[in-house]
Design a protein around this motif. Structure first.
Motif, mmCIF file in Angstrom:
data_model
loop_
_atom_site.group_PDB
_atom_site.id
_atom_site.type_symbol
_atom_site.label_atom_id
_atom_site.label_comp_id
_atom_site.label_asym_id
_atom_site.label_seq_id
_atom_site.Cartn_x
_atom_site.Cartn_y
_atom_site.Cartn_z
ATOM 1 N N ARG A 54 0.834 -1.210 0.000
ATOM 2 C CA ARG A 54 0.000 0.000 0.000
ATOM 3 C C ARG A 54 0.867 1.258 0.000
ATOM 4 N N GLY A 55 1.961 1.201 0.777
ATOM 5 C CA GLY A 55 2.874 2.345 0.820
ATOM 6 C C GLY A 55 3.502 2.601 -0.545
ATOM 7 N N MET A 56 3.862 1.510 -1.222
ATOM 8 C CA MET A 56 4.488 1.642 -2.542
ATOM 9 C C MET A 56 3.496 2.265 -3.536
ATOM 10 N N ARG A 57 2.244 1.780 -3.483
ATOM 11 C CA ARG A 57 1.201 2.323 -4.383
ATOM 12 C C ARG A 57 0.996 3.804 -4.112
ATOM 13 N N ARG A 58 0.900 4.172 -2.833
ATOM 14 C CA ARG A 58 0.630 5.559 -2.477
ATOM 15 C C ARG A 58 1.803 6.455 -2.896
ATOM 16 N N CYS A 59 3.036 5.912 -2.748
ATOM 17 C CA CYS A 59 4.226 6.671 -3.144
ATOM 18 C C CYS A 59 4.189 6.962 -4.649
ATOM 19 N N LYS A 60 3.808 5.939 -5.430
ATOM 20 C CA LYS A 60 3.694 6.126 -6.896
ATOM 21 C C LYS A 60 2.670 7.209 -7.215
ATOM 22 N N ASP A 61 1.501 7.149 -6.552
ATOM 23 C CA ASP A 61 0.426 8.145 -6.775
ATOM 24 C C ASP A 61 0.944 9.557 -6.504
ATOM 25 N N LEU A 62 1.645 9.686 -5.366
ATOM 26 C CA LEU A 62 2.115 11.023 -4.974
ATOM 27 C C LEU A 62 3.124 11.545 -5.986
ATOM 28 N N LYS A 63 4.016 10.656 -6.434
ATOM 29 C CA LYS A 63 5.027 11.084 -7.419
ATOM 30 C C LYS A 63 4.351 11.538 -8.710
ATOM 31 N N LYS A 64 3.300 10.805 -9.091
ATOM 32 C CA LYS A 64 2.545 11.192 -10.305
ATOM 33 C C LYS A 64 1.957 12.584 -10.157
ATOM 34 N N GLN A 65 1.568 12.916 -8.916
ATOM 35 C CA GLN A 65 0.987 14.251 -8.674
ATOM 36 C C GLN A 65 2.054 15.317 -8.475
ATOM 37 N N GLY A 66 3.355 14.901 -8.636
ATOM 38 C CA GLY A 66 4.453 15.875 -8.522
ATOM 39 C C GLY A 66 4.853 16.153 -7.086
ATOM 40 N N ILE A 67 4.390 15.285 -6.146
ATOM 41 C CA ILE A 67 4.751 15.492 -4.738
ATOM 42 C C ILE A 67 5.997 14.663 -4.434
ATOM 43 N N LYS A 68 7.055 15.324 -3.915
ATOM 44 C CA LYS A 68 8.309 14.630 -3.622
ATOM 45 C C LYS A 68 8.139 13.756 -2.382
ATOM 46 N N THR A 69 8.503 12.480 -2.507
ATOM 47 C CA THR A 69 8.395 11.591 -1.352
ATOM 48 C C THR A 69 9.260 10.360 -1.581
ATOM 49 N N ASN A 70 9.334 9.480 -0.599
ATOM 50 C CA ASN A 70 10.009 8.196 -0.829
ATOM 51 C C ASN A 70 9.184 7.097 -0.171
ATOM 52 N N ILE A 71 9.535 5.831 -0.533
ATOM 53 C CA ILE A 71 8.679 4.717 -0.094
ATOM 54 C C ILE A 71 8.626 4.602 1.428
ATOM 55 N N SER A 72 9.791 4.745 2.091
ATOM 56 C CA SER A 72 9.746 4.487 3.534
ATOM 57 C C SER A 72 8.947 5.565 4.277
ATOM 58 N N SER A 73 9.096 6.844 3.894
ATOM 59 C CA SER A 73 8.327 7.854 4.645
ATOM 60 C C SER A 73 6.841 7.762 4.297
ATOM 61 N N THR A 74 6.526 7.437 3.039
ATOM 62 C CA THR A 74 5.102 7.304 2.672
ATOM 63 C C THR A 74 4.471 6.143 3.431
ATOM 64 N N THR A 75 5.205 5.015 3.512
ATOM 65 C CA THR A 75 4.658 3.828 4.199
ATOM 66 C C THR A 75 4.479 4.123 5.690
ATOM 67 N N GLN A 76 5.462 4.819 6.254
ATOM 68 C CA GLN A 76 5.368 5.143 7.680
ATOM 69 C C GLN A 76 4.166 6.045 7.956
ATOM 70 N N ALA A 77 3.985 7.059 7.088
ATOM 71 C CA ALA A 77 2.860 7.998 7.271
ATOM 72 C C ALA A 77 1.531 7.264 7.132
ATOM 73 N N LEU A 78 1.495 6.329 6.196
ATOM 74 C CA LEU A 78 0.265 5.553 5.966
ATOM 75 C C LEU A 78 -0.065 4.659 7.181
ATOM 76 N N LYS A 79 0.995 4.078 7.785
ATOM 77 C CA LYS A 79 0.765 3.224 8.961
ATOM 78 C C LYS A 79 0.275 4.072 10.139
ATOM 79 N N THR A 80 0.819 5.276 10.252
ATOM 80 C CA THR A 80 0.396 6.173 11.339
ATOM 81 C C THR A 80 -1.081 6.527 11.154
ATOM 82 N N ARG A 81 -1.451 6.810 9.909
ATOM 83 C CA ARG A 81 -2.845 7.178 9.622
ATOM 84 C C ARG A 81 -3.770 5.966 9.861
#
Ligand code: DC
Length: 236
Positions: A161-188
């Motif tokens: 799920r983190g990997m998918r969300r990271c791809k989505d964000l990159k497509k929207q031009g938002i700078k991120t990486n897999i580990s921080s996206t996955t961590q944020a998703l787990k927190t949410r």
């Protein structure tokens, strides 16, 4: 009676899809709504719009009386079609701002507040009152549309799920990486499942779908099978 996908459906259905972020709810709900010519209701967009406005107005989420009067006063409306849910605040279309990382981060906290949920519950139920809707979120099957004709609970491995969300964000031009996206998703996830009001939880009569190893088309086909099973045989 309507004819869809070559079948006779006795009535327009209400279809609920719940699950954590990145499980594939939006992609599937949008594709399903398009296939059935139904409305696609992205309920997260509503919580995000409230959050966006709270940030704009610099309202303290811990100040419950301020939050309560904010909820009374806010002019929130929706345009819901088969392809998208657009949200208007005070006459302005705010849809483009709703994926902002600051909005995403605060949205779990805002969605745990009683006046916010109360306000949005009414709006969601109005949109779905005639049926012919695919609604996705966290509490659709248990709270918003408890009598939905079909309820799904999507899940997937958190890293996927983190990997998918990271791809989505990159497509929207938002700078991120897999580990921080996955961590944020787990927190949410934690906040959404542990809050007191309408926490994310599988409903007893929801069909569970683990999308970890499925592509979007495989998920859609699995869901369509259930729609046909229920839709063509449901009682008048
Ligand atoms: O689905 P999303 O990521 O756009 O949702 C944003 C936040 O809104 C999410 O953290 C939980 C909340 N939400 C909710 O509490 N109930 C819903 N039906 C939909 C979203």
């Amino acid at each position: 009676m309507s004819t869809l996908l070559g079948y006779h459906f006795k009535k327009p259905l209400v279809i609920a899809i719940d699950g954590p972020a990145g499980a594939g709810k939006s992609t599937t709900a949008r594709a399903l709504a398009a296939a059935l010519s139904y409305l696609y209701l992205d309920t997260g967009a509503l919580y995000r719009a409230m959050t966006w406005k709270i940030i704009q107005e610099k309202i303290d989420p811990d100040n419950l009386s301020e939050i309560a009067s904010f909820c009374e006063d806010i002019d929130l409306s929706l345009t819901v079609t088969g392809k998208k849910t657009e949200v208007w605040v005070d006459g302005v279309n705010v849809t483009a701002f709703l994926r902002d990382p600051a909005v995403t981060k605060l949205s779990s906290r805002i969605s745990a507040l009683a006046p916010v949920r109360k306000k949005l519950l009414v709006i969601q139920q109005q949109v779905g009152e005639k049926g012919g809707i695919v609604a996705e979120g966290r509490d659709i099957g248990r709270v918003v549309f408890p009598d939905a004709d079909l309820k799904f609970y999507f899940d997937a491995d958190a890293d996927v799920r983190g990997m998918r969300r990271c791809k989505d964000l990159k497509k929207q031009g938002i700078k991120t990486n897999i580990s921080s996206t996955t961590q944020a998703l787990k927190t949410r996830d934690f906040k959404d499942t542990s809050r007191k009001l309408s926490p994310l939880k599988k409903d007893d009569d929801a069909i569970v779908l683990d999308t970890t190893d499925l592509n979007p088309d495989e998920v859609l086909q699995a869901i369509l099978k259930e729609v046909v099973r229920v839709g063509v045989s449901c009682p008048d």
